[in-house]
Design an enzyme around this catalytic site. Structure first.
Site, PDB file in Angstrom:
ATOM      1  CB  CYS A   5      23.969   6.777 148.132  1.00 46.27           C
ATOM      2  SG  CYS A   5      25.084   6.949 149.860  1.00 46.27           S
ATOM      3  CB  CYS A  10      30.480   8.438 149.087  1.00 51.82           C
ATOM      4  SG  CYS A  10      31.927   7.702 149.484  1.00 51.82           S
ATOM      5  CB  SER A  12      22.967   9.775 150.896  1.00 50.10           C
ATOM      6  OG  SER A  12      23.611   8.719 151.610  1.00 50.10           O
TER       7      SER A  12
HETATM    8  P1  4NP Z   1      28.013   5.828 148.844  1.00 49.42           P
HETATM    9  O1  4NP Z   1      29.516   4.981 148.430  1.00 49.42           O
HETATM   10  O2  4NP Z   1      27.239   4.501 148.387  1.00 49.42           O
HETATM   11  O3  4NP Z   1      28.137   7.003 147.802  1.00 49.42           O
HETATM   12  O4  4NP Z   1      28.119   6.015 150.245  1.00 49.42           O
HETATM   13  C1  4NP Z   1      29.904   3.701 148.793  1.00 49.42           C
HETATM   14  C2  4NP Z   1      30.393   3.551 150.113  1.00 49.42           C
HETATM   15  C3  4NP Z   1      30.621   1.924 150.333  1.00 49.42           C
HETATM   16  C4  4NP Z   1      30.689   1.106 149.656  1.00 49.42           C
HETATM   17  C5  4NP Z   1      30.125   1.478 148.089  1.00 49.42           C
HETATM   18  C6  4NP Z   1      29.553   2.536 147.933  1.00 49.42           C
HETATM   19  N1  4NP Z   1      30.930  -0.242 149.967  1.00 49.42           N
HETATM   20  O5  4NP Z   1      30.948  -0.979 149.102  1.00 49.42           O
HETATM   21  O6  4NP Z   1      31.447  -0.348 151.112  1.00 49.42           O
END
Ligand code: 4NP
Length: 150
Positions: A5, A10, A12
């Protein structure tokens, strides 16, 4: 196989946990890992809300630490699974010429969900994490079905 991800804190790690649970239930021996396309959260544990939803569903993920996907991942894994369409596009750009891994979008493997992404819950509420969990469980079952048929 590797789930990818954006942040690796979150969606992955949840997909990794869901497939680990599914593989254990079916007696499948799989190597399962996860990574992010971005570098903001390297070495961070999963988001607290992701840890909580995994815990509610019987699996602990607090020991996981985020890492960024590498070209080497495309040589070491059989299957790389993108959590959403942007992740898939980013992975296609990273894919080295000698990649051995097959690259797929998670929900393309789930009946009726083709082309859909697992929505990013990071800026959302707890309910969004429940939705992410339901999506990754559906994906994990589809992967296990596919591997079980090999
Ligand atoms: P993930 O979620 O891609 O499902 O781990 C996110 C975690 C952090 C961020 C974006 C999405 N961020 O912008 O920091």
């Amino acid at each position: 196989m590797l789930f990818v991800c954006l942040g690796n804190i979150c969606r992955s790690p949840l997909a990794e946990a869901a497939l680990r649970q599914e593989a254990e239930a079916r007696g499948l021996d799989l190597h399962i890992d996860s990574a992010g396309t971005g570098d903001w959260h390297i070495d961070h544990p999963p988001d607290r809300r992701a840890q909580a939803v995994a815990e509610r569903n019987g699996v602990a993920i607090g020991h996981l630490r985020a890492r960024q996907v590498t070209a080497q991942d495309f040589r070491e894994h059989d299957l790389i699974v993108a959590l959403d369409g942007q992740n898939l596009t980013d992975l296609e750009a990273l894919r080295p010429a000698d990649a051995s891994a097959e690259l797929v979008l998670l929900l393309d493997l789930v009946d009726g969900r083709s082309g859909q992404g697992v929505k990013d819950p990071y800026y959302e509420d707890d309910a969004a994490f429940d939705e992410s969990w339901a999506d990754v469980v559906a994906g994990a079952k589809a992967i296990a079905d596919r591997l079980g048929k090999r």
